[in-house]
Design a protein around this motif. Structure first.
Motif, PDB file in Angstrom:
ATOM      1  N   GLU A 184     -16.637  20.803  58.520  1.00 60.16           N
ATOM      2  CA  GLU A 184     -15.437  21.609  58.678  1.00 60.16           C
ATOM      3  C   GLU A 184     -14.186  20.761  58.900  1.00 60.16           C
ATOM      4  N   ASN A 185     -14.342  19.600  59.543  1.00 63.90           N
ATOM      5  CA  ASN A 185     -13.178  18.782  59.886  1.00 63.90           C
ATOM      6  C   ASN A 185     -13.150  17.403  59.235  1.00 63.90           C
ATOM      7  N   GLU A 186     -14.116  17.062  58.392  1.00 62.82           N
ATOM      8  CA  GLU A 186     -14.162  15.723  57.806  1.00 62.82           C
ATOM      9  C   GLU A 186     -14.022  15.767  56.290  1.00 62.82           C
ATOM     10  N   LEU A 187     -13.320  14.765  55.771  1.00 64.88           N
ATOM     11  CA  LEU A 187     -13.067  14.666  54.339  1.00 64.88           C
ATOM     12  C   LEU A 187     -13.317  13.230  53.900  1.00 64.88           C
ATOM     13  N   THR A 188     -14.112  13.046  52.852  1.00 61.15           N
ATOM     14  CA  THR A 188     -14.345  11.725  52.282  1.00 61.15           C
ATOM     15  C   THR A 188     -13.502  11.582  51.029  1.00 61.15           C
ATOM     16  N   VAL A 189     -12.740  10.500  50.967  1.00 61.38           N
ATOM     17  CA  VAL A 189     -11.894  10.221  49.804  1.00 61.38           C
ATOM     18  C   VAL A 189     -12.372   8.920  49.174  1.00 61.38           C
ATOM     19  N   ASN A 190     -12.721   8.990  47.889  1.00 57.53           N
ATOM     20  CA  ASN A 190     -13.160   7.820  47.132  1.00 57.53           C
ATOM     21  C   ASN A 190     -12.107   7.478  46.097  1.00 57.53           C
ATOM     22  N   VAL A 191     -11.734   6.205  46.023  1.00 58.03           N
ATOM     23  CA  VAL A 191     -10.776   5.719  45.041  1.00 58.03           C
ATOM     24  C   VAL A 191     -11.522   4.755  44.123  1.00 58.03           C
ATOM     25  N   PHE A 192     -11.556   5.078  42.821  1.00 54.84           N
ATOM     26  CA  PHE A 192     -12.262   4.269  41.841  1.00 54.84           C
ATOM     27  C   PHE A 192     -11.270   3.590  40.901  1.00 54.84           C
ATOM     28  N   GLN A 193     -11.489   2.355  40.610  1.00 61.81           N
ATOM     29  CA  GLN A 193     -10.681   1.603  39.645  1.00 61.81           C
ATOM     30  C   GLN A 193     -11.061   2.081  38.245  1.00 61.81           C
ATOM     31  N   GLN A 194     -10.090   2.488  37.435  1.00 62.10           N
ATOM     32  CA  GLN A 194     -10.358   2.973  36.082  1.00 62.10           C
ATOM     33  C   GLN A 194      -9.935   1.992  34.994  1.00 62.10           C
ATOM     34  N   SER A 195      -9.107   1.012  35.333  1.00 57.90           N
ATOM     35  CA  SER A 195      -8.725  -0.012  34.357  1.00 57.90           C
ATOM     36  C   SER A 195      -9.144  -1.369  34.921  1.00 57.90           C
ATOM     37  N   SER A 196      -9.672  -2.199  34.048  1.00 62.16           N
ATOM     38  CA  SER A 196     -10.196  -3.491  34.511  1.00 62.16           C
ATOM     39  C   SER A 196      -9.135  -4.572  34.570  1.00 62.16           C
ATOM     40  N   GLY A 197      -8.044  -4.392  33.832  1.00 64.74           N
ATOM     41  CA  GLY A 197      -7.018  -5.429  33.779  1.00 64.74           C
ATOM     42  C   GLY A 197      -7.284  -6.471  32.714  1.00 64.74           C
ATOM     43  N   MET A 198      -8.372  -6.301  31.963  1.00 62.56           N
ATOM     44  CA  MET A 198      -8.759  -7.278  30.934  1.00 62.56           C
ATOM     45  C   MET A 198      -7.678  -7.463  29.881  1.00 62.56           C
ATOM     46  N   SER A 199      -6.904  -6.422  29.608  1.00 65.37           N
ATOM     47  CA  SER A 199      -5.857  -6.545  28.590  1.00 65.37           C
ATOM     48  C   SER A 199      -4.760  -7.509  29.043  1.00 65.37           C
ATOM     49  N   GLY A 200      -4.722  -7.835  30.319  1.00 63.95           N
ATOM     50  CA  GLY A 200      -3.756  -8.799  30.845  1.00 63.95           C
ATOM     51  C   GLY A 200      -4.399 -10.140  31.143  1.00 63.95           C
ATOM     52  N   GLY A 201      -5.642 -10.324  30.720  1.00 62.39           N
ATOM     53  CA  GLY A 201      -6.355 -11.575  30.956  1.00 62.39           C
ATOM     54  C   GLY A 201      -6.676 -11.759  32.434  1.00 62.39           C
ATOM     55  N   LEU A 202      -6.826 -12.984  32.855  1.00 57.84           N
ATOM     56  CA  LEU A 202      -7.150 -13.282  34.254  1.00 57.84           C
ATOM     57  C   LEU A 202      -6.036 -12.832  35.196  1.00 57.84           C
ATOM     58  N   ILE A 203      -4.800 -12.968  34.740  1.00 58.26           N
ATOM     59  CA  ILE A 203      -3.671 -12.527  35.564  1.00 58.26           C
ATOM     60  C   ILE A 203      -3.732 -11.019  35.751  1.00 58.26           C
ATOM     61  N   GLY A 204      -4.015 -10.290  34.682  1.00 53.93           N
ATOM     62  CA  GLY A 204      -4.124  -8.827  34.755  1.00 53.93           C
ATOM     63  C   GLY A 204      -5.251  -8.376  35.657  1.00 53.93           C
ATOM     64  N   MET A 205      -6.376  -9.063  35.595  1.00 53.15           N
ATOM     65  CA  MET A 205      -7.508  -8.713  36.456  1.00 53.15           C
ATOM     66  C   MET A 205      -7.149  -8.961  37.918  1.00 53.15           C
ATOM     67  N   ASN A 206      -6.418 -10.027  38.174  1.00 56.34           N
ATOM     68  CA  ASN A 206      -5.983 -10.332  39.533  1.00 56.34           C
ATOM     69  C   ASN A 206      -4.965  -9.297  40.018  1.00 56.34           C
ATOM     70  N   GLN A 207      -4.109  -8.820  39.117  1.00 57.20           N
ATOM     71  CA  GLN A 207      -3.141  -7.774  39.471  1.00 57.20           C
ATOM     72  C   GLN A 207      -3.861  -6.506  39.933  1.00 57.20           C
ATOM     73  N   ILE A 208      -4.941  -6.150  39.249  1.00 63.29           N
ATOM     74  CA  ILE A 208      -5.716  -4.957  39.603  1.00 63.29           C
ATOM     75  C   ILE A 208      -6.339  -5.129  40.986  1.00 63.29           C
ATOM     76  N   LYS A 209      -6.924  -6.293  41.252  1.00 66.36           N
ATOM     77  CA  LYS A 209      -7.531  -6.546  42.565  1.00 66.36           C
ATOM     78  C   LYS A 209      -6.486  -6.471  43.679  1.00 66.36           C
ATOM     79  N   THR A 210      -5.317  -7.043  43.416  1.00 63.56           N
ATOM     80  CA  THR A 210      -4.239  -7.019  44.405  1.00 63.56           C
ATOM     81  C   THR A 210      -3.779  -5.591  44.659  1.00 63.56           C
ATOM     82  N   GLU A 211      -3.649  -4.797  43.602  1.00 61.81           N
ATOM     83  CA  GLU A 211      -3.215  -3.406  43.748  1.00 61.81           C
ATOM     84  C   GLU A 211      -4.270  -2.590  44.490  1.00 61.81           C
TER      85      GLU A 211
END
Length: 119
Positions: A81-108
């Protein structure tokens, strides 16, 4: 009022948090307000499910890491009644930006973990 109780799990591409004394519609409103101010486009797919998107995917594919593009999905489940679970899933890998893009996703994702912990 801070509704955050604890972080249940944080692994690559997933954040799972527990909240208290908040309903799914209230949480949806809070997430929408917070992320629209940060430049995200919030798409309400179904009750308790959201897509957070920032940037342009096509431009990211063309220009790589020079253009930021983030996409995350959020699912909410009412536990008791009083608890809520929120899950956030990554949907883009950042691969289109190479290693820098993947690191941007991890940072975000790390930044999102902090934002969701302050709701």
């Amino acid at each position: 009022m801070l509704h955050f109780v604890k972080n249940i799990q944080t692994v690559d591409g997933l954040i799972s948090n527990l909240y208290k004394d908040i309903t799914i519609p209230e949480m949806t409103k809070k997430i929408t307000d917070i992320f629209e101010m940060q430049g995200y486009k919030v798409i309400d797919q179904q009750f308790g499910n959201l897509i957070l998107e920032k940037g342009n995917r096509t431009t990211r594919l063309l220009l790589g890491a020079f253009v930021k593009y983030f996409k995350f999905s959020v699912t909410m489940t009412q536990n008791t009644e009083n608890e809520l679970t929120v899950n956030v899933f990554q949907q883009s890998s950042g691969m289109s930006g190479g290693l820098i893009g993947m690191n941007q996703i991890k940072t975000e994702l790390t930044r999102l973990n902090f934002v969701f912990a302050n709701i």
